[in-house]
Design an enzyme around this catalytic site. Structure first.
Site: not given
Ligand code: GLA
Length: 347
Positions: A176, A105, A306
């Site tokens: 997110h 991210h 997402e």
């Molecule tokens: C995303 C990832 C997850 C986790 C979340 C945040 O969706 O795919 O594995 O890291 O973000 O906690």
């Protein structure tokens, strides 16, 4: 349309809150810190306002925000294996902020941790802009990004992403937000129905690394072509579910991804011009996070859809490239449409 002050960040700068409204009782609250959606009010089947997104009360909690609640994610959503990539013959090493294994991210101070410039252009629209300088989190090029949130009269929250760089770089933006269409008091999202128009998803290996292969959803708990409740097979022994600890996979979208909660009657349909969507069911949620109203955070309390380019696309030749050419703007849009009542896809 003046914003209200949210609070002071640790470095002394001030973060604000903006409220978008439509004439149908929907309301979206967004902060210029991380472009985070802090509140999303949708009237339920009885007309009662329900906040359908997870978040905190305090700005300080958003500065830490381990689950990335509501945040804009950039420069690259999801993972880059080993934090490594090669662009124009040069090797880049990004932070491995996920257990030392992956770059996740956008890194430690990704776009969800930056204070954006903001302009509320109308009661229903907010434009956020950010200049991510050359070398930011290890990525090349000065990247100018804008994100426009618009709430329409037909209960759609549109998020429009734009970016342009002065050098070749990578870009894969998303939001997110975690949803719980039953509201803030529901401990899990197990009872939500999901329907995802996708035949394939990106296969994962240990540590969420990408194999670069697509797998068919046929006959697996990841098949949401016919509606299925999130809780039904979430603890299945299917290898892909065991590796992820639940749903945490990127689908190759052919249409929309949608969810429905019978108790409030609220349905949400996600549509996008991007090729993928990560379904994440909050498998890592829990611990001592204090949610809105002091509520304790429980595992799988929210789900995320997402929209994005496929994970680790820079290292996976079969996936659509996340490379942004200098001076060439890239644009995408994701729409979250809210309705009330049993959706057609459930019938
Ligand atoms: C995303 C990832 C997850 C986790 C979340 C945040 O969706 O795919 O594995 O890291 O973000 O906690």
């Amino acid at each position: 349309m003046e914003p209200t002050v949210f609070g002071k960040l640790k470095d002394g700068r001030t973060a604000h809150l903006f409220t978008l409204r439509n004439g149908k009782g929907m309301e979206v609250q967004i902060t210029d810190f991380g472009g985070i959606i802090t509140k999303l009010i949708v009237p339920d089947k009885g007309g009662k306002p329900v906040d359908v997104t997870l978040g905190f009360d305090a700005l300080a909690d958003y500065e830490a925000n381990p689950p990335y609640f509501g945040a804009i994610i950039g420069r690259c959503a999801n993972r880059i294996g080993g934090g490594r990539f090669v662009l124009d013959g040069r090797e880049y090493q990004l932070d491995c902020n996920e257990g030392g294994i992956n770059h996740l991210h956008g890194g430690i101070t990704g776009f969800g941790k930056k204070l954006w410039k903001s302009e509320q252009t109308a009661e229903n629209s907010l434009v956020l802009t950010l200049l991510s300088p050359d070398g930011d989190q290890g990525y090349p090029g000065n990247l100018l990004v804008s994100v426009t949130y618009t709430l329409t009269e037909d209960n759609v929250l549109s998020i429009r992403y734009r970016g342009m760089s002065d050098q070749r770089t990578l870009m894969n933006l998303t939001n997110h937000a975690y949803f719980n269409l039953a509201g803030q008091d529901a401990d899990t999202v197990y009872d939500h129905w999901l329907r995802i128009e996708a035949d394939e998803f990106c296969e994962i290996a240990e540590g969420f690394s990408m194999t670069g292969k697509m797998r068919s959803v046929e006959g697996t708990p990841l098949d949401f072509r016919k509606p299925r409740q999130i809780g039904q097979d979430i603890d299945s022994g299917y290898d892909q579910m065991v590796l992820a600890g639940g749903y945490d996979h990127n689908y190759a979208l052919k249409g929309t991804a949608a969810a429905w909660c019978e108790s409030t009657g609220i349905a949400m349909t996600v549509s996008t011009d991007l090729p993928g969507v990560q379904l994440y069911t909050g498998n890592f949620l829990g611990g001592d996070l204090k949610l809105k109203g002091g509520r304790r955070c429980t595992r799988r309390r929210g789900f995320c859809l997402e929209t994005q380019l496929f994970p680790d696309a820079i290292n996976q030749p079969a996936f659509q490239s996340p490379v942004l050419e200098p001076g060439v703007p890239a644009e995408s849009e994701t729409r979250f449409a809210f309705t009330v009542g049993k959706p057609d896809w459930m019938k």
